[in-house]
Design an enzyme around this catalytic site. Sequence first.
Site, mmCIF file in Angstrom:
data_model
loop_
_atom_site.group_PDB
_atom_site.id
_atom_site.type_symbol
_atom_site.label_atom_id
_atom_site.label_comp_id
_atom_site.label_asym_id
_atom_site.label_seq_id
_atom_site.Cartn_x
_atom_site.Cartn_y
_atom_site.Cartn_z
ATOM 1 N N HIS A 79 -2.218 38.155 29.528
ATOM 2 C CA HIS A 79 -3.650 37.993 29.795
ATOM 3 C C HIS A 79 -4.511 38.796 28.814
ATOM 4 O O HIS A 79 -5.448 39.465 29.242
ATOM 5 C CB HIS A 79 -3.979 38.466 31.222
ATOM 6 C CG HIS A 79 -3.415 37.600 32.305
ATOM 7 N ND1 HIS A 79 -3.396 37.977 33.629
ATOM 8 C CD2 HIS A 79 -2.871 36.356 32.256
ATOM 9 C CE1 HIS A 79 -2.853 37.008 34.354
ATOM 10 N NE2 HIS A 79 -2.516 36.022 33.546
HETATM 11 C C1 LIG Z 1 3.401 32.451 28.990
HETATM 12 C C2 LIG Z 1 2.011 32.493 29.560
HETATM 13 C C3 LIG Z 1 1.833 32.266 30.918
HETATM 14 C C4 LIG Z 1 0.542 32.325 31.458
HETATM 15 N N1 LIG Z 1 0.383 32.060 32.787
HETATM 16 C C5 LIG Z 1 -0.848 32.032 33.317
HETATM 17 C C6 LIG Z 1 -1.039 31.670 34.683
HETATM 18 O O1 LIG Z 1 -0.106 31.364 35.409
HETATM 19 N N2 LIG Z 1 -2.311 31.696 35.177
HETATM 20 C C7 LIG Z 1 -3.387 32.040 34.410
HETATM 21 O O2 LIG Z 1 -4.522 32.053 34.921
HETATM 22 N N3 LIG Z 1 -3.227 32.390 33.112
HETATM 23 C C8 LIG Z 1 -1.988 32.368 32.548
HETATM 24 N N4 LIG Z 1 -1.825 32.705 31.231
HETATM 25 C C9 LIG Z 1 -3.014 33.150 30.475
HETATM 26 C C10 LIG Z 1 -3.871 32.008 29.973
HETATM 27 O O3 LIG Z 1 -3.031 31.005 29.395
HETATM 28 C C11 LIG Z 1 -4.835 32.581 28.912
HETATM 29 O O4 LIG Z 1 -5.642 33.591 29.494
HETATM 30 C C12 LIG Z 1 -5.770 31.521 28.341
HETATM 31 O O5 LIG Z 1 -5.047 30.408 27.828
HETATM 32 C C13 LIG Z 1 -6.597 32.158 27.230
HETATM 33 O O6 LIG Z 1 -7.423 31.176 26.661
HETATM 34 P P1 LIG Z 1 -8.049 31.400 25.224
HETATM 35 O O7 LIG Z 1 -8.893 30.199 24.971
HETATM 36 O O8 LIG Z 1 -8.685 32.744 25.162
HETATM 37 O O9 LIG Z 1 -6.812 31.461 24.215
HETATM 38 P P2 LIG Z 1 -5.694 30.363 23.908
HETATM 39 O O10 LIG Z 1 -5.424 29.491 25.102
HETATM 40 O O11 LIG Z 1 -4.557 31.132 23.310
HETATM 41 O O12 LIG Z 1 -6.356 29.438 22.817
HETATM 42 C C14 LIG Z 1 -6.484 29.845 21.473
HETATM 43 C C15 LIG Z 1 -6.467 28.596 20.642
HETATM 44 O O13 LIG Z 1 -6.849 28.927 19.302
HETATM 45 C C16 LIG Z 1 -5.989 28.259 18.409
HETATM 46 N N5 LIG Z 1 -6.021 29.008 17.157
HETATM 47 C C17 LIG Z 1 -5.452 30.205 16.905
HETATM 48 N N6 LIG Z 1 -5.716 30.580 15.647
HETATM 49 C C18 LIG Z 1 -6.471 29.613 15.085
HETATM 50 C C19 LIG Z 1 -7.058 29.430 13.805
HETATM 51 N N7 LIG Z 1 -6.927 30.347 12.832
HETATM 52 N N8 LIG Z 1 -7.767 28.300 13.594
HETATM 53 C C20 LIG Z 1 -7.919 27.368 14.574
HETATM 54 N N9 LIG Z 1 -7.381 27.496 15.819
HETATM 55 C C21 LIG Z 1 -6.665 28.610 16.075
HETATM 56 C C22 LIG Z 1 -4.644 28.232 19.095
HETATM 57 O O14 LIG Z 1 -3.820 27.215 18.596
HETATM 58 C C23 LIG Z 1 -5.072 27.971 20.563
HETATM 59 O O15 LIG Z 1 -5.168 26.585 20.848
HETATM 60 C C24 LIG Z 1 -0.566 32.632 30.651
HETATM 61 C C25 LIG Z 1 -0.373 32.850 29.284
HETATM 62 C C26 LIG Z 1 0.902 32.774 28.741
HETATM 63 C C27 LIG Z 1 1.087 32.986 27.252
#
Ligand SMILES: Cc1cc2nc3c(=O)[nH]c(=O)nc-3n(C[C@H](O)[C@H](O)[C@H](O)COP(=O)(O)OP(=O)(O)OC[C@H]3O[C@@H](n4cnc5c(N)ncnc54)[C@H](O)[C@@H]3O)c2cc1C
Length: 227
Positions: A167
């Site tokens: 997270h």
């Molecule tokens: C194994 C695992 C299990 C989890 N289980 C849960 C759960 O059960 N319940 C829950 O609430 N949360 C869970 N989480 C947490 C949740 O998935 C994250 O908090 C959430 O996805 C974060 O969203 P975000 O948009 O900040 O980042 P991300 O979802 O990581 O999105 C970032 C995006 O940016 C893209 N990106 C990265 N670098 C670049 C770049 N240079 N150029 C263009 N694009 C780029 C990536 O490809 C990705 O698509 C889990 C996470 C993991 C890893």
Amino acid sequence: MVADSPGVGRNLQDHLFAFVVYERTDDEPPAPTSNIGEGAGYTYVDDDEPAPDLQFHFCPTYYMNHGFDNPEGLGFSIGSTQLRPESRGGVEVASADPTDDPVVDPRYLSADSDLEVLREGIKRAREIARSEAFDSVRGEEVWPGEDVETDAEIEEHVRETAHTVYHPVGTCRMGDDESAVVDDRLRVHGVEGLRIADTSVMPKIPSGNTNAPAIAVGERAASMIGD
Ligand SMILES: Cc1cc2nc3c(=O)[nH]c(=O)nc-3n(C[C@H](O)[C@H](O)[C@H](O)COP(=O)(O)OP(=O)(O)OC[C@H]3O[C@@H](n4cnc5c(N)ncnc54)[C@H](O)[C@@H]3O)c2cc1C
């Protein structure tokens, strides 16, 4: 240099969980559709907190080392998560080469209060696992093990085995002070036409799972960009 934004990469926060793990004496494997984290519960270690500071996850399986260690036979696990961590880490570039991996230092458990909550969590998870309700399925305690009894020993177990709940948030914090990275409309301070819409904008980690809050940030960003 386009913008000198010293807050970028600072304020990294994450949830950490630590487990108690038991052998199971029954022979019923988890359902093929099990998501492993089948049950959850919230409670208070500090009763003065405005919302629970401890979360339990119940798994009808062994859950050790991110799920990679699987002893023979069946087991069950109860994880304790410190929901309001005080520890703060950071993310930095390793060099001027953008293809180099960044340096990520979460500084888990650098705040003593985080260790205290997890230590208490282990004790309470043990109470649940050792309760009558589990008598028919509870075998030997695998983690931390019956010989681990004192606070210091439980803390050692937490330090050795606790790991991320995945997270991470906070490294492009929203705010209007000098170290804030985005404003309250997700616009990057000092850069025209650039917004950030992910968990990095959260000033403080939510005291629960982060996926739904991440989606809320994205939807809010979409509506503001459309304004
Ligand atoms: C194994 C695992 C299990 C989890 N289980 C849960 C759960 O059960 N319940 C829950 O609430 N949360 C869970 N989480 C947490 C949740 O998935 C994250 O908090 C959430 O996805 C974060 O969203 P975000 O948009 O900040 O980042 P991300 O979802 O990581 O999105 C970032 C995006 O940016 C893209 N990106 C990265 N670098 C670049 C770049 N240079 N150029 C263009 N694009 C780029 C990536 O490809 C990705 O698509 C889990 C996470 C993991 C890893």
